[in-house]
Structures are given as structure tokens and as C-alpha cells.
Design a protein around this motif. Structure first.
Motif, PDB file in Angstrom:
ATOM      1  N   HIS A 143     112.060  29.684  49.128  1.00 48.47           N
ATOM      2  CA  HIS A 143     111.600  30.711  48.199  1.00 48.47           C
ATOM      3  C   HIS A 143     110.298  31.320  48.698  1.00 48.47           C
ATOM      4  O   HIS A 143     109.452  31.712  47.921  1.00 48.47           O
ATOM      5  N   CYS A 144     110.137  31.389  50.047  1.00 46.21           N
ATOM      6  CA  CYS A 144     108.864  31.857  50.621  1.00 46.21           C
ATOM      7  C   CYS A 144     108.401  33.175  50.024  1.00 46.21           C
ATOM      8  O   CYS A 144     107.226  33.369  49.770  1.00 46.21           O
ATOM      9  N   ILE A 145     109.312  34.113  49.824  1.00 45.88           N
ATOM     10  CA  ILE A 145     108.887  35.448  49.438  1.00 45.88           C
ATOM     11  C   ILE A 145     108.946  35.625  47.924  1.00 45.88           C
ATOM     12  O   ILE A 145     108.921  36.719  47.399  1.00 45.88           O
ATOM     13  N   GLU A 183     102.782  33.203  42.004  1.00 51.54           N
ATOM     14  CA  GLU A 183     102.609  32.491  40.738  1.00 51.54           C
ATOM     15  C   GLU A 183     103.825  31.636  40.392  1.00 51.54           C
ATOM     16  O   GLU A 183     103.772  30.806  39.497  1.00 51.54           O
ATOM     17  N   GLY A 184     104.945  31.855  41.054  1.00 52.97           N
ATOM     18  CA  GLY A 184     106.156  31.131  40.682  1.00 52.97           C
ATOM     19  C   GLY A 184     106.248  29.783  41.347  1.00 52.97           C
ATOM     20  O   GLY A 184     107.285  29.444  41.907  1.00 52.97           O
ATOM     21  N   ALA A 185     105.168  29.018  41.323  1.00 51.00           N
ATOM     22  CA  ALA A 185     105.154  27.713  41.979  1.00 51.00           C
ATOM     23  C   ALA A 185     106.067  26.738  41.256  1.00 51.00           C
ATOM     24  O   ALA A 185     106.052  26.657  40.046  1.00 51.00           O
ATOM     25  N   PRO A 186     106.884  25.959  41.992  1.00 48.90           N
ATOM     26  CA  PRO A 186     107.669  24.924  41.339  1.00 48.90           C
ATOM     27  C   PRO A 186     106.748  23.811  40.850  1.00 48.90           C
ATOM     28  O   PRO A 186     105.824  23.439  41.534  1.00 48.90           O
ATOM     29  N   GLY A 187     107.050  23.262  39.608  1.00 49.70           N
ATOM     30  CA  GLY A 187     106.156  22.251  39.141  1.00 49.70           C
ATOM     31  C   GLY A 187     106.691  20.922  39.501  1.00 49.70           C
ATOM     32  O   GLY A 187     107.757  20.736  39.603  1.00 49.70           O
ATOM     33  N   ILE A 188     106.029  19.996  40.072  1.00 51.11           N
ATOM     34  CA  ILE A 188     106.720  18.742  40.348  1.00 51.11           C
ATOM     35  C   ILE A 188     105.779  17.646  40.823  1.00 51.11           C
ATOM     36  O   ILE A 188     104.594  17.770  40.567  1.00 51.11           O
ATOM     37  N   GLU A 189     106.188  16.630  41.412  1.00 47.38           N
ATOM     38  CA  GLU A 189     105.383  15.436  41.331  1.00 47.38           C
ATOM     39  C   GLU A 189     104.781  14.814  42.567  1.00 47.38           C
ATOM     40  O   GLU A 189     103.626  14.532  42.507  1.00 47.38           O
ATOM     41  N   TYR A 190     105.464  14.508  43.673  1.00 47.10           N
ATOM     42  CA  TYR A 190     104.746  13.536  44.482  1.00 47.10           C
ATOM     43  C   TYR A 190     105.307  13.333  45.876  1.00 47.10           C
ATOM     44  O   TYR A 190     106.347  13.833  46.226  1.00 47.10           O
ATOM     45  N   ILE A 191     104.587  12.733  46.736  1.00 46.98           N
ATOM     46  CA  ILE A 191     104.851  12.656  48.167  1.00 46.98           C
ATOM     47  C   ILE A 191     104.940  11.200  48.607  1.00 46.98           C
ATOM     48  O   ILE A 191     104.269  10.367  48.063  1.00 46.98           O
ATOM     49  N   VAL A 192     105.750  10.916  49.617  1.00 46.35           N
ATOM     50  CA  VAL A 192     105.906   9.546  50.084  1.00 46.35           C
ATOM     51  C   VAL A 192     105.424   9.442  51.532  1.00 46.35           C
ATOM     52  O   VAL A 192     105.913  10.170  52.380  1.00 46.35           O
ATOM     53  N   LEU A 231     103.789  36.379  54.486  1.00 46.01           N
ATOM     54  CA  LEU A 231     103.844  34.917  54.432  1.00 46.01           C
ATOM     55  C   LEU A 231     104.643  34.441  53.233  1.00 46.01           C
ATOM     56  O   LEU A 231     105.435  33.510  53.321  1.00 46.01           O
ATOM     57  N   GLY A 232     104.466  35.106  52.089  1.00 51.22           N
ATOM     58  CA  GLY A 232     105.060  34.602  50.855  1.00 51.22           C
ATOM     59  C   GLY A 232     104.334  33.372  50.373  1.00 51.22           C
ATOM     60  O   GLY A 232     103.220  33.065  50.802  1.00 51.22           O
ATOM     61  N   ARG A 233     104.961  32.636  49.476  1.00 54.35           N
ATOM     62  CA  ARG A 233     104.329  31.430  48.947  1.00 54.35           C
ATOM     63  C   ARG A 233     104.664  30.243  49.828  1.00 54.35           C
ATOM     64  O   ARG A 233     105.826  29.901  50.012  1.00 54.35           O
ATOM     65  N   LEU A 234     103.637  29.625  50.392  1.00 54.35           N
ATOM     66  CA  LEU A 234     103.820  28.450  51.235  1.00 54.35           C
ATOM     67  C   LEU A 234     103.672  27.195  50.392  1.00 54.35           C
ATOM     68  O   LEU A 234     102.661  26.998  49.723  1.00 54.35           O
ATOM     69  N   ASP A 235     104.675  26.334  50.418  1.00 52.44           N
ATOM     70  CA  ASP A 235     104.579  25.063  49.691  1.00 52.44           C
ATOM     71  C   ASP A 235     103.585  24.122  50.354  1.00 52.44           C
ATOM     72  O   ASP A 235     102.855  23.392  49.692  1.00 52.44           O
ATOM     73  N   VAL A 236     103.609  24.127  51.691  1.00 50.96           N
ATOM     74  CA  VAL A 236     102.738  23.256  52.490  1.00 50.96           C
ATOM     75  C   VAL A 236     102.059  24.126  53.538  1.00 50.96           C
ATOM     76  O   VAL A 236     102.714  24.967  54.163  1.00 50.96           O
ATOM     77  N   VAL A 237     100.755  23.945  53.739  1.00 52.94           N
ATOM     78  CA  VAL A 237     100.061  24.715  54.762  1.00 52.94           C
ATOM     79  C   VAL A 237      99.112  23.812  55.539  1.00 52.94           C
ATOM     80  O   VAL A 237      98.395  22.999  54.965  1.00 52.94           O
ATOM     81  N   MET A 238      99.150  23.923  56.874  1.00 55.30           N
ATOM     82  CA  MET A 238      98.192  23.252  57.750  1.00 55.30           C
ATOM     83  C   MET A 238      97.076  24.250  58.026  1.00 55.30           C
ATOM     84  O   MET A 238      97.321  25.349  58.532  1.00 55.30           O
ATOM     85  N   ALA A 239      95.844  23.868  57.712  1.00 53.80           N
ATOM     86  CA  ALA A 239      94.725  24.814  57.743  1.00 53.80           C
ATOM     87  C   ALA A 239      93.594  24.294  58.619  1.00 53.80           C
ATOM     88  O   ALA A 239      93.144  23.154  58.450  1.00 53.80           O
ATOM     89  N   PRO A 240      93.073  25.128  59.553  1.00 48.33           N
ATOM     90  CA  PRO A 240      91.917  24.722  60.349  1.00 48.33           C
ATOM     91  C   PRO A 240      90.648  24.765  59.506  1.00 48.33           C
ATOM     92  O   PRO A 240      90.358  25.772  58.872  1.00 48.33           O
ATOM     93  N   VAL A 241      89.892  23.687  59.514  1.00 44.70           N
ATOM     94  CA  VAL A 241      88.733  23.592  58.614  1.00 44.70           C
ATOM     95  C   VAL A 241      87.462  23.248  59.380  1.00 44.70           C
ATOM     96  O   VAL A 241      86.549  22.621  58.829  1.00 44.70           O
ATOM     97  N   ASP A 242      87.366  23.676  60.641  1.00 48.36           N
ATOM     98  CA  ASP A 242      86.180  23.380  61.440  1.00 48.36           C
ATOM     99  C   ASP A 242      84.951  24.134  60.961  1.00 48.36           C
ATOM    100  O   ASP A 242      83.824  23.720  61.177  1.00 48.36           O
ATOM    101  N   GLY A 243      85.176  25.307  60.314  1.00 51.51           N
ATOM    102  CA  GLY A 243      84.065  26.044  59.720  1.00 51.51           C
ATOM    103  C   GLY A 243      83.354  27.007  60.638  1.00 51.51           C
ATOM    104  O   GLY A 243      82.344  27.597  60.233  1.00 51.51           O
ATOM    105  N   GLY A 244      83.851  27.210  61.875  1.00 53.44           N
ATOM    106  CA  GLY A 244      83.140  28.113  62.780  1.00 53.44           C
ATOM    107  C   GLY A 244      83.987  28.628  63.916  1.00 53.44           C
ATOM    108  O   GLY A 244      84.030  29.828  64.183  1.00 53.44           O
ATOM    109  N   TYR A 245      84.659  27.730  64.613  1.00 50.57           N
ATOM    110  CA  TYR A 245      85.521  28.176  65.711  1.00 50.57           C
ATOM    111  C   TYR A 245      86.654  29.040  65.174  1.00 50.57           C
ATOM    112  O   TYR A 245      87.110  29.975  65.838  1.00 50.57           O
ATOM    113  N   THR A 246      87.142  28.724  63.997  1.00 49.50           N
ATOM    114  CA  THR A 246      88.137  29.559  63.319  1.00 49.50           C
ATOM    115  C   THR A 246      87.409  30.282  62.186  1.00 49.50           C
ATOM    116  O   THR A 246      86.441  30.970  62.418  1.00 49.50           O
ATOM    117  N   LEU A 247      87.856  30.117  60.951  1.00 49.55           N
ATOM    118  CA  LEU A 247      87.200  30.786  59.818  1.00 49.55           C
ATOM    119  C   LEU A 247      86.019  29.979  59.299  1.00 49.55           C
ATOM    120  O   LEU A 247      86.046  28.741  59.331  1.00 49.55           O
TER     121      LEU A 247
END
Length: 271
Positions: free
Chosen positions: A25-27, A31-40, A182-198
Motif C-alpha cells: 500500500h506504498c502509495i 494518514e492511512g497507517a495500519p494499526g497493529i502490534e509488534y515485531i519478533v 515514495l508513498g507511505r513506508l512501513d519501515v525505513v532505514m535512515a542515516p542519522v550521522d547528523g552531518g555527512y548526510t542530513l
């Protein structure tokens, strides 16, 4: 009759292949996020039906593994660890040499660079039945502080009904058209170095707009940088220390509240 019989078999087999990938359901509206529970949490082994395994290898490289055994490595540098392993698909970005290799193993069936000719970008749409891989191009800073238009790719992996995004070496907040693509991403890997990227305020704003159920921090060079990112996100996101390099995720077990899943990188090794 024999010809008709074989044509019927061919049509049936094509129909079965077309149904291998659960539609995502990427596109859909953000706001239409599925509501649900948990990861293993999981290790480098078989993946349960309708699940996806995500293993943080190092830096910006992840192994994304499907139930059917397709193996995808992001920001592939040519090395994943001591395990004798050839991925089915690798994606790469070239802002720095820690995100790509000029000499991927020729045995890899699908090598997807995140850039094309300088300033022209590239378009990928690779449908492997169980997994659809596409990209959204963004700009990067090139040498001498100039800009390489569309020199980075955000890769999106649609599988098991999920939309999984890898932001690559992101240098600017996506514009309206890029967010829409992009649409709505359920999972996203994000660079968080704070300078080399954003910078962290801009990355925080982008992630809050994406409204992903799961954010996996990557491309952090110290625990201080990681902690700064987590502090800036803790007002709207739950924070979970997974306690290892891997997690297994499915559409019907996503967290009900946006959650940062902190994975600790680990090279792939033989079981």
C-alpha cells in the motif's frame, strides 16, 4: 489438443506467478497507517510466511530476506562478512565508497546502482514476483561543494504487503513530488550521522512526515550521534533496543505507535 493443453498450463502458471507478491500500500495516503502490534527478533535462518527479515550488516548495508529466500543487500560494498554468500540483488549509492563497489561479483543476478550518467539519475523497477524493487532519485553534494542532481537513490522494496525504504546517502529533505513517489513506508532505514548526510533536525522532520511504523537508524559513527537522534525523536516515537542485528517484521504485527528499532550491526557469518 496437446497445444491447447500446454497453452492452458502456461496461462495457469503465469497467474500463479502474478499472485506471489502480496500487494503493498506504498502509495496510499500517509494518514492511512495500519494499526497493529509488534515485531519478533530473528537470526539468519528461514523466514516465516508473510514475514521479512532485516539484518543490519554494517554502516548502511542491510540484508533484506524474503520468505521465499530472496536475498537483497543495500548499499553493497562487496563485503558482507565471512558467510559464503551471493545476494540475489544488491543496491548501491556512490556519495562515498562505503556505499558501493565498482567490482560487484559477476555472479550477482541483479546489480542496481542508484545513479546514472552525471546529473541524469536512473530509474529502476525490478519485479521478481515475490519482491518489487523501485527507486526515487534525490540529489547529492559532489566534489567542490557542487550538486550532483539525482545522484542518490532511495530504494523501496515492496514485499509481503510491506513497503520498506532505504534512504541511502540522503543530502536533502525530499520535496513534495519525492514524498509522493515514495508513498507511505512501513519501515525505513535512515542515516542519522547528523552531518555527512542530513543534519538531525531536518532528518527528524523528514521521518516525522514519512510516518513510518518502524524507523531503523543507520550510518551512525558513534553512540553519541545515535543518542542525539533518539533524544530528538522520543517525543513522538517509542524506542526499542532490539538487542541484536536482526528483526522479523510482518504487516499484521507492526507497532501501533511509530517506533525506532535500534539494531546493532553484525557481519554475516556462517551458521
Amino acid at each position: 489438443m496437446l497445444i491447447r493443453f500446454f497453452i492452458t498450463l502456461l496461462l495457469l502458471s503465469q497467474g500463479a506467478m502474478a499472485q506471489e507478491r502480496q500487494p503493498s500500500h506504498c502509495i496510499a495516503l500517509a494518514e492511512g497507517a495500519p494499526g497493529i502490534e509488534y515485531i519478533v527478533p530473528a537470526n539468519f535462518s528461514a523466514v516465516a510466511p508473510e514475514n521479512v527479515r532485516i539484518h543490519y550488516i554494517s554502516h548502511a548495508s542491510f540484508l533484506i530476506r524474503s520468505h521465499g529466500g530472496l536475498n537483497i543487500v543495500t548499499d553493497f560494498t562487496g563485503f558482507t562478512g565471512s558467510a559464503p554468500f551471493i545476494p540475489d540483488v544488491v543496491t548501491m549509492n556512490h556519495a562515498h565508497d562505503t556505499h558501493w563497489t565498482a567490482h560487484p561479483d559477476p555472479a550477482i543476478p541483479h546489480v542496481l546502482p542508484g545513479w546514472g550518467e552525471f546529473g541524469e539519475g536512473i530509474d529502476h523497477r525490478l519485479d521478481l514476483g515475490e519482491v518489487l524493487i523501485r527507486n526515487v532519485s534525490t540529489d547529492i553534494r559532489s566534489q567542490f561543494s557542487s550538486v550532483e542532481t539525482e545522484g542518490n537513490s532511495i530504494f523501496v522494496f515492496e514485499m509481503a504487503g510491506l513497503c520498506i525504504g532505504h534512504l541511502g546517502h540522503l543530502h536533502h529533505e525530499p520535496d513534495a513530488a519525492q514524498y509522493a513517489a515514495l508513498g507511505r513506508l512501513d519501515v525505513v532505514m535512515a542515516p542519522v550521522d547528523g552531518g555527512y548526510t542530513l543534519d538531525l533536525p531536518t532528518m527528524t522532520r523528514a521521518l516525522k512526515r514519512l510516518k513510518s511504523s518502524i524507523v531503523i537508524p543507520m550510518h551512525w559513527f558513534s553512540l553519541f550521534a545515535l543518542d542525539d537522534f533518539l533524544s530528538g525523536m522520543s517525543d513522538e516515537f517509542a524506542i526499542v533496543e532490539v538487542g541484536g542485528p536482526s528483526l522479523e517484521v510482518s504487516l499484521d504485527r507492526l507497532p501501533g505507535r511509530p517506533t525506532i528499532m535500534v539494531l546493532r550491526p553484525e557481519w554475516l557469518s556462517a551458521p
